[in-house]
Design a protein around this motif. Sequence first.
Motif, short mmCIF file in Angstrom:
data_model
loop_
_atom_site.label_atom_id
_atom_site.label_comp_id
_atom_site.label_asym_id
_atom_site.label_seq_id
_atom_site.Cartn_x
_atom_site.Cartn_y
_atom_site.Cartn_z
N SER A 133 53.11 79.62 22.48
CA SER A 133 51.97 79.14 21.74
C SER A 133 51.28 80.31 20.78
O SER A 133 51.23 80.06 19.70
N ASP A 134 51.27 81.30 21.41
CA ASP A 134 50.97 82.68 20.60
C ASP A 134 51.90 82.82 19.47
O ASP A 134 51.63 83.22 18.29
N PRO A 145 45.47 77.82 19.50
CA PRO A 145 46.22 77.52 20.91
C PRO A 145 46.57 76.21 21.16
O PRO A 145 45.84 74.99 20.75
#
Length: 281
Positions: A133-134, A145
């Motif tokens: 997600s990062d 996020p």
Amino acid sequence: MKVSLFLLFFFIGCSALAYGQMSISTGFSRELTTARGHYKTLASLSPQPGYSSKDLDNVKFPFDKAKADEVLSQKPFYLRSVTLDDFQLPTPPANSSEQTRAELDYLLQLQHNRTAEDVRSSLYMSNVFETPSDVGRSIGYWAGPEQLPMTDTLFAHISRDADFFLWSIKFKYNRPRPYMLDPRIHDLEESLAASYPSGHVTYAYIYAYIYQELAPEFTDLFVGKAYAMAHAREIIGVHYPSDSEGSRIFARQFVNKLFQNAQFLHDFEKAKQEWTVQAGK
């Protein structure tokens, strides 16, 4: 020889751009790009014993059988039919070799020239883990996020496989850390495992090669960050350049084998669909 991580990142990233434009196909196998810079120069030297006292060749990183049995008890998830012999990896140069001496001298030169910012950025890079997600947020696929259950599961399985083979290689060679061969090297991180290959660099390249297939237009970014990780581990004195290069070679072969595995391909396609959906929001 002092080059900032930013410039290294930019250089390798730009040179990888064209490489990232290929689309994925079932069962593909990508070629390993040619070694460059100090990796190429140092690899041209003799890796054979004898440049200095051969007593050095008896120096090994302490082997912990209990730890080996524990970490290797977790067998691969995807590559269950693959063995260590299926990977064609270079043997690390002998401790007494011309190549190892040159690598130690290179690390001493980095140590002499490293700045406070070099140290800060290298240690930061070594200790920050980016989730999928990062990564998606950093390339602008989404703004905040995101929940990526398919992708997270895929990477968990990849890590299980990578751990098994990575530790198998470490235990096979038990290569001593640089400070064990030259006490003038002041490493900035405690080393709890053998030197070859680098775990940080192995994972950096594995993730780069996987993310490349999820977002091929950002291959320059992914590969550039892996290259910067390799140099960061050298700046803080915990790995020889040949550790970094061995990691890159292993990672490319490892990911190629994943993309030859039917279960992995099935799971990867679900993760890729998840990325497509999230990116389109």
